[in-house]
Design a protein around this motif. Structure first.
Motif, PDB file in Angstrom:
ATOM      1  N   ASP A 138     -24.689   9.005   8.739  1.00 32.41           N
ATOM      2  CA  ASP A 138     -24.376   8.161   7.589  1.00 32.41           C
ATOM      3  C   ASP A 138     -24.090   9.053   6.373  1.00 32.41           C
ATOM      4  O   ASP A 138     -24.743  10.084   6.185  1.00 32.41           O
ATOM      5  CB  ASP A 138     -25.573   7.249   7.293  1.00 32.41           C
ATOM      6  N   PRO A 139     -23.104   8.685   5.528  1.00 32.57           N
ATOM      7  CA  PRO A 139     -22.746   9.553   4.387  1.00 32.57           C
ATOM      8  C   PRO A 139     -23.901   9.892   3.453  1.00 32.57           C
ATOM      9  O   PRO A 139     -23.850  10.917   2.774  1.00 32.57           O
ATOM     10  CB  PRO A 139     -21.660   8.737   3.665  1.00 32.57           C
ATOM     11  N   SER A 165     -19.086  14.237   9.465  1.00 32.20           N
ATOM     12  CA  SER A 165     -18.191  13.166   9.917  1.00 32.20           C
ATOM     13  C   SER A 165     -18.980  11.872   9.979  1.00 32.20           C
ATOM     14  O   SER A 165     -20.204  11.889  10.159  1.00 32.20           O
ATOM     15  CB  SER A 165     -17.597  13.494  11.290  1.00 32.20           C
ATOM     16  N   PRO A 166     -18.286  10.727   9.861  1.00 28.99           N
ATOM     17  CA  PRO A 166     -18.974   9.446   9.992  1.00 28.99           C
ATOM     18  C   PRO A 166     -19.421   9.209  11.434  1.00 28.99           C
ATOM     19  O   PRO A 166     -18.953   9.867  12.365  1.00 28.99           O
ATOM     20  CB  PRO A 166     -17.916   8.425   9.547  1.00 28.99           C
ATOM     21  N   TYR A 169     -15.641   6.898  14.552  1.00 33.74           N
ATOM     22  CA  TYR A 169     -14.324   7.415  14.238  1.00 33.74           C
ATOM     23  C   TYR A 169     -13.416   7.086  15.409  1.00 33.74           C
ATOM     24  O   TYR A 169     -13.861   6.686  16.491  1.00 33.74           O
ATOM     25  CB  TYR A 169     -14.358   8.926  14.011  1.00 33.74           C
ATOM     26  N   ASN A 249     -18.233   2.098  -1.858  1.00 36.57           N
ATOM     27  CA  ASN A 249     -17.701   2.982  -0.829  1.00 36.57           C
ATOM     28  C   ASN A 249     -16.244   3.352  -1.106  1.00 36.57           C
ATOM     29  O   ASN A 249     -15.574   3.908  -0.238  1.00 36.57           O
ATOM     30  CB  ASN A 249     -17.805   2.309   0.551  1.00 36.57           C
ATOM     31  N   GLN A 293     -14.894   9.238   2.962  1.00 35.07           N
ATOM     32  CA  GLN A 293     -15.092   8.157   3.931  1.00 35.07           C
ATOM     33  C   GLN A 293     -13.803   7.399   4.200  1.00 35.07           C
ATOM     34  O   GLN A 293     -13.483   7.074   5.352  1.00 35.07           O
ATOM     35  CB  GLN A 293     -16.165   7.196   3.404  1.00 35.07           C
ATOM     36  N   LYS A 294     -13.070   7.088   3.152  1.00 34.92           N
ATOM     37  CA  LYS A 294     -11.828   6.333   3.325  1.00 34.92           C
ATOM     38  C   LYS A 294     -10.779   7.153   4.070  1.00 34.92           C
ATOM     39  O   LYS A 294     -10.043   6.626   4.904  1.00 34.92           O
ATOM     40  CB  LYS A 294     -11.294   5.893   1.963  1.00 34.92           C
ATOM     41  N   CYS A 359     -15.386  17.212   5.301  1.00 31.30           N
ATOM     42  CA  CYS A 359     -15.457  15.976   6.073  1.00 31.30           C
ATOM     43  C   CYS A 359     -14.352  16.029   7.113  1.00 31.30           C
ATOM     44  O   CYS A 359     -13.173  16.174   6.766  1.00 31.30           O
ATOM     45  CB  CYS A 359     -15.297  14.755   5.170  1.00 31.30           C
TER      46      CYS A 359
END
Length: 832
Positions: A138-139, A165-166, A169, A249, A293-294, A359
């Motif tokens: 989690d970020p 990384s999230p 993905y 976010n 994140q985006k 990221c």
């Protein structure tokens, strides 16, 4: 040879701990060579240390690439001007954060985690080529100082970098690469809003790169940025310098003094750029986690962002060193790590070395500078996404870890979870006992009565009761006929009403001596003769609290007359707020030592009216009524010392009192059809004979200068209408039961032991919510839902006549969450 170590933190939080998985991938592709699972225990202080470092760091006196933006910290902290105090505090919390992170990762006793840690050390020690570590989480966990992990100590290659990384993905689709002229790196560089910052060093660092085709945009418009991104020749690097921010976010970049862009506003242009070969995005600006994140969701291979507001000189230094190392041939991870180390010279910004982060999509390989120049094919990629198993570990579908690797940590995690549940329920039980004790002592009585009034006002609006007619003498009647009304007028009123066969007549006028008026024929004797001859008439007397304060019945009635009822009502002024009238004395208890009074009747006016109506309409024997508050087939529940929300009635519970269920009409003083005395005597509108036949007729004074009004949950109601509300309540309950559809039952309540179980049930639910929802937002949402359910149950029960306590279970629901919230808050404050 390239090696990727993937540490996946699957689920959890700092309050309950984390489930962790490890995989190691080699450039052979296909399957991971290592697959392990483990558990990181809770650390209640780590987030607090980070928050304290973060807030002090943002207050240091330095222009940053987000300085003009609202970061939201000043609402929570005292106003301070950055200076030595903030700098020392920042250093303190940076050191505490790093030390606690290192200790947490080193000394965790879970066997699964120690196997993970040892395997990472082993892989780093054996490395003979390039290695990178990916933290898939989690970020919020990206912010932690992972470079303090002891696995990086004393290794052969100290410049191993970390990327993030999230958890979820997508594997990127094949890129449709376009041709370009020459071996150059195409860079689209956007230099945005430069208020209070200096972007010239950024421009120089970009311009000095070798083999670059640069397209600089200085404070461009949004349309210009989007148009350039769609260039058919494609871009290798997208660069932004200026102000940026994360809201929720969503990442926002400020491209000029007037315009900003959210990633979502130009995502289609970014997607097209990625399809055309965009490999790397660099945001040398503040607070870039939302941007990262985006961009990860758009399948961008690699992004470099600053995780917090970054001082201007720190941003300039990082970019200069990173581009120098990267263009000289260093791996991207290595270039970032070396640049982070160069930031150590900024001693006035403790913790700034951890601001730049990578990221990355874990299924991609970060490109080298040479690969960007020539678009050489990459020699390594992870062929399959990492999956999450039901056991909480990570592994591919084709290769399962050994069973002992899957059982140790989950068992320990479940044990900890059950212990937390036990503690939550124990705390909730203690809270319930405290609340029940307070309720028993009457400490909650005032709140509970106000809650009862509130729920009463939320009952559905009802029509008037057409079984009743009220004949009220207003100010005009009193001035016309005299005040008090003469006996001759009362006789004429009674004769007129009886002419149309009412079921019962209640004369709600206290009269213990004749009232004559020479203007009207007849008088007291005529009135007495008519009353004695009409058994459907009920008179009143007043009990009072002393002999002198009481009033005898009308003189001249026959011996043993059963037509007299008392009128006494009691509000709650002595022990509850607002002096509201909620109780009605239906009949008096037998008392071997009678109180001194001139009014000796044991039954109220309402009692007499109800029994006459039911006898007339349902042929019920009168003798059935005079026992145990029972109107066959309904027993009216009477108040005792502990009844519903009442917990200390004691001497106020004398006699047989019932709770009044007021009829919720639009106007509480219009419970039934109402006419004046002159309307009746002159038989003019709204007088109608049909409104008298078979009805209960109440006669009294409604003039506000004479008749007292009482405060009720619905506002002020005069005394005559109070009796009408109680008559309506009992008739509705009895007739509803006789018809098999009791829509307005009289109010009932639980015994004390059921009340205790009710409170314990909701206190247990409060503890369960704390256990089930460790995240504050989720917990408050669940708690709000539980409160709405509790409120709905209490309101629905009242429509069925049940007074179910609302305040005690509400307190037991809220208290565990409030206690945890305040505990966490004071823990954080104790760090200062």
């Amino acid at each position: 040879m390239e090696k990727v170590i993937v540490l996946k933190i699957i689920c959890g939080n700092f309050d309950s701990g984390f489930s962790v998985g490890l995989q190691v991938w080699h450039d052979c592709g296909g399957f991971p060579s290592v697959d392990k699972s483990g558990y990181l225990p809770p650390h209640l202080h780590l987030e607090g240390y980070y928050f304290n470092w973060q807030t002090r760091f943002c207050r240091l006196n330095s222009p940053n690439r987000g300085e003009e933006l609202d970061w939201g910290f000043e609402d929570d902290l005292p106003e301070q001007v950055g200076g030595d105090d903030d700098l020392e505090a920042c250093r303190k919390f940076a050191k505490l954060l790093e030390q606690n992170m290192k200790t947490w990762l080193l000394h965790t006793v879970d066997a699964g985690w120690q196997q993970i840690r040892e395997k990472v050390v082993e892989e780093l020690a054996e490395n003979k080529g390039h290695v990178r570590i990916m933290i898939q989480a989690d970020p919020q966990l990206w912010k932690m100082p992972w470079l303090e992990w002891d696995v990086f100590d004393n290794i052969k290659y100290p410049e191993v970098g970390i990327g993030f990384s999230p958890l979820e993905y997508q594997k990127p689709k094949p890129i449709a690469r376009s041709d370009k002229q020459g071996a150059v790196v195409r860079i689209l560089a956007v230099f945005g809003n430069n208020e209070n910052i200096d972007l010239e060093p950024d421009k120089q660092a970009i311009a000095q790169l070798p083999d670059v085709e640069l397209e600089p945009l200085n404070q461009p418009s949004a349309a210009e940025v989007i148009q350039k991104l769609r260039d058919k020749r494609g871009w290798d690097i997208f660069f932004f310098a200026g102000h940026s921010q994360t809201k929720g976010n969503e990442g926002i970049i400020y491209i000029n003094e007037r315009e900003s862009l959210e990633i979502g506003q130009f995502k289609e242009a970014l997607k097209e750029a990625i399809r055309q070969g965009l490999q790397l995005a660099i945001f040398n600006s503040c607070d870039g986690l939302g941007l990262a994140q985006k961009l990860a969701a758009l399948q961008l291979p690699v992004a470099i962002v600053m995780k917090e507001p970054v001082p201007d000189q720190v941003a300039q230094c990082f970019l200069k060193e990173f581009l120098k190392e990267y263009a000289a041939g260093a791996y991207l991870y290595t270039a970032v790590r070396r640049s982070q180390k160069c930031l150590e010279e900024f001693l006035d910004f403790p913790g700034c070395t951890g601001l730049p982060i990578i990221c990355q999509n874990p299924a991609e390989v970060p490109p080298t500078w040479e690969e960007l120049r020539g678009r050489k094919p990459k020699n390594f990629s992870i062929s399959e996404p990492i999956e999450v198993s039901n056991s909480g570990s990570i592994f591919s579908d084709r290769e399962q870890p050994a069973p002992d690797q899957l059982t140790r940590s989950p068992v320990r995690r479940h044990q900890i979870g059950w212990r937390k549940l036990g503690r939550s329920l124990a705390v909730s039980f203690a809270i319930a006992l405290f609340v029940l004790s307070a309720q028993w002592q009457g400490k909650l009585q005032s709140w509970e009565l106000q809650a009862f009034d509130h729920l009463m006002r939320r009952l559905p609006v009802e029509d008037i009761d057409r079984r009743l007619l009220i004949v009220g003498a207003d100010e005009t009647d009193l001035s016309l006929y005299g005040n008090p009304l003469p006996d001759a007028i009362l006789t004429e009123v009674l004769e007129k009403i009886n002419r149309y066969n009412p079921a019962a007549i209640g004369l709600n006028i206290i009269r213990d001596q004749p009232v004559e008026n020479k203007n009207y024929s007849g008088g007291h004797d005529t009135l007495i003769n008519h009353i004695n001859a009409s058994k459907n008439i009920a008179l009143v007397c007043f009990i009072g609290n002393s002999l002198d304060n009481s009033t005898a019945p009308l003189p001249g009635l026959l011996e043993g007359n059963q037509q007299v009822g008392f009128l006494d009502v009691f509000d709650d002024r002595d022990f509850a707020p607002h002096n509201r009238l909620r109780r009605y004395l239906l009949y008096r208890s037998d008392n071997p030592v009678p109180e001194p009074t001139k009014c000796h009747t044991p039954y109220s006016l309402v009692w007499h009216l109800v029994e006459r109506y039911l006898t007339a309409h349902h042929s019920i024997d009168l003798s059935l009524f005079h026992s145990d508050s029972k109107f066959n087939p309904v027993r009216i529940q009477t108040l005792a010392n502990r009844s519903g929300g009442y917990q200390n009635l004691r001497e106020y519970a004398k006699g047989n009192q019932i709770l009044i269920r007021y009829r919720h009409t639009p106007d509480p003083n219009q419970i039934a059809h109402q006419i004046t005395v002159r309307d009746l005597l002159e038989e003019r509108h709204p007088f109608k004979p049909s409104r008298i036949e078979g009805k209960v007729v109440l006669i009294g004074v409604t003039a506000p200068t004479v008749q007292r009004s009482f405060s009720t949950p619905y506002g002020k109601i005069n005394g005559l209408n109070i009796h009408a509300h109680v008559v309506s309540q009992i008739l509705s309950s009895v007739e509803g039961e006789l018809k098999g559809e009791n829509k307005r039952p009289s109010i009932w309540w639980w015994p004390q032991w059921v009340n205790a179980l009710w409170v314990l049930l909701w206190s247990s639910l409060g503890g369960m919510l704390v256990w089930l929802f460790p995240q504050p937002l989720q917990r408050w949402i669940a708690l709000s839902g539980a409160i709405l359910i509790l409120y709905g149950i209490c309101l629905w029960a009242l429509t069925q006549g049940g007074w179910i306590p609302l305040i005690p279970p509400l307190l037991t629901l809220l208290t565990p969450t409030f206690c945890l919230t305040f505990y966490t808050f004071f823990k954080l404050k104790s760090f200062d």
